[in-house]
Design an enzyme around this catalytic site. Structure first.
Site, PDB file in Angstrom:
ATOM      1  N   CYS A   6       0.734  -1.474   0.290  1.00  0.00           N
ATOM      2  CA  CYS A   6      -0.282   0.246   0.004  1.00  0.00           C
ATOM      3  C   CYS A   6       0.853   1.245  -0.059  1.00  0.00           C
ATOM      4  CB  CYS A   6      -0.976  -0.157   0.586  1.00  0.00           C
ATOM      5  SG  CYS A   6      -2.312  -1.289   1.146  1.00  0.00           S
ATOM      6  N   ASP A   7       0.463   2.540  -0.759  1.00  0.00           N
ATOM      7  CA  ASP A   7       0.475   4.068  -0.928  1.00  0.00           C
ATOM      8  C   ASP A   7      -0.083   4.474  -0.962  1.00  0.00           C
ATOM      9  OD1 ASP A   7       3.838   3.495  -1.215  1.00  0.00           O
ATOM     10  OD2 ASP A   7       2.987   1.931  -2.497  1.00  0.00           O
TER      11      ASP A   7
END
Length: 421
Positions: A6-7
């Site tokens: 995730c970002d």
């Protein structure tokens, strides 16, 4: 396991075009996990009835707001989403010196949904999340495929500001973001600018010998792992995301954010055992007369997916093409012991997209033509949404069916499921 997922990004004026806040997230999860896009209308509830989250029951509130969520289809919460008041939340897995609790409690993804359902501003969502964290704790397995538990960080935004909230067990720190660009990426990144915090967060760190009580308090330095090769890798991805935001600073649009989420070289568009399984971009205009617009893919591989718009409106239709099948008490997540088997959670769009990816991989020319049609469709959608943001009203009937119709148009490009009548 090595942290790897995730970002989440936010860009605020004057870094953006048109006096808008732009929010974006890639949800990076186990490669075969299905992510659904699901809408829940505003509702009233009996306070006598408990609310069943992924693993535990908690007290319900009298009213909840309408929400649209992108979520792993086996759980109650969400990886990312928005509500009718223009609040957006995305979470990240983080690790550090404080041990992760594997006992079942609230998942970080449950806290995302609870914040959206119960708060009409970003700061109120922060308040709700930390209150629930204090009362119920965070913990439990975050995957149906493997043992995977973590603490959580959150990026919370509304039309006016954003907050970064980072946790370590029940302890937390929060930083207010009022301009510029910020991103979070599986590592603690709040340092000495701490705008709100758990009242015993410093005292606890001192009792553990992580802080001497004299040096300036740096949350990331105190609570993160002191040395970790995994964290070095994460720092590279975090830095690459920050570079991409700053490269476009002053000219960031929703299209810019989509391109950042599609970037492979940086690792933001992830491949491998963990991959980008869903993406979201939201436009939050400061002008309250303009609608917030939330784009979702509902499919993996953002570079080979279409961002489709959702706008909150009365009498919205259910998003049937992006809702996964349900299995009731026979669901492996409901049985004890949990996760002893797997079921096919693919929704109609996911199935068509899955087949399209196979065609793209097997036939270069067919794949090129299909991708070209997808980009034409997306450009038409983005052009229409930009007109809406320039105060060109969208027909109410069009709004009600906006997301679903875009999904149907995308599915036409992919063609019928092979083997279906």
């Amino acid at each position: 396991m090595e942290p790897n997922s995730c970002d989440t990004f936010v860009a605020l004026p004057p870094s953006t075009v048109g006096n808008r806040i732009i929010f974006g997230k890639n949800s990076d999860r186990p490669f075969d996990e299905v992510q659904e896009i699901i809408y829940f209308p505003a509702a009233t509830h009996s306070l006598e009835k408990k609310l069943e989250c992924t693993y535990i029951e908690i007290e319900q509130v009298a009213e909840t707001y309408a929400v649209v969520l992108s979520r792993p289809s086996w759980l109650w919460g969400a990886e990312m989403g928005a509500n009718e008041h223009g609040v957006c939340i995305g979470n990240e897995a983080v690790w550090g010196r404080e041990e992760v609790c594997e006992e079942e409690a609230l998942l970080g993804m449950d806290l995302v949904r609870l914040g959206l359902e119960r708060a009409d501003t970003a700061e109120k969502a922060l308040n709700i999340i930390v209150d629930l964290l204090e009362k119920y704790g965070q913990g439990g397995n975050c995957s149906e495929n493997m043992v995977f538990s973590y603490h959580n960080s959150f990026l919370i935004a509304d039309r006016h500001e954003a907050w970064i909230l980072e946790t370590a067990g029940q302890y937390w720190a929060a930083e207010k973001v009022e301009e510029g660009v910020r991103n979070i990426s599986n590592q603690l990144c709040i340092t000495t600018k701490i705008d709100r915090e758990h009242p015993k967060m410093r005292e606890y760190a001192k009792s553990k010998g992580w802080w001497d009580g004299e040096k300036e308090f740096n949350f990331a330095a105190v609570y993160a792992y002191p040395n970790s090769s995994g964290i070095i890798t994460l720092s590279e991805r975090y830095c690459e995301g920050n570079k991409l935001l700053n490269k476009h600073k002053g000219n960031i649009t929703f299209e810019t954010m989509m391109e950042i989420l599609r970037d492979k070289e940086s690792g933001i568009n992830m491949k491998g055992a963990f991959q980008t399984t869903g993406s979201m971009v939201s436009i939050l205009p400061s002008d309250p007369s303009l609608p917030c617009i939330h784009f979702f893919t509902g499919t993996p591989h953002p570079e080979r997916s279409v961002f489709k718009p959702f706008i909150f409106a009365p009498n919205l239709t259910h998003l049937l093409e992006t809702i996964s099948p349900t299995f009731g008490l026979e669901d492996p997540v409901k049985k004890h012991p949990r996760f002893q088997s797997k079921c096919d959670r693919r929704h109609p769009l996911y199935q068509r997209h899955d087949q399209a990816i196979e065609i793209m991989n097997a036939d270069e020319e067919k794949g090129r033509k299909m991708l070209e049609e997808m980009r034409i469709l997306e450009k038409e959608i983005l052009k229409e949404m930009e007109l809406v943001l320039q105060n060109k009203c969208l027909d109410e009937n069009r709004t009600i069916d906006l997301f679903s119709q875009c999904v149907k148009n995308e599915m036409k490009i992919y063609g019928p499921i092979i083997g279906s009548p």
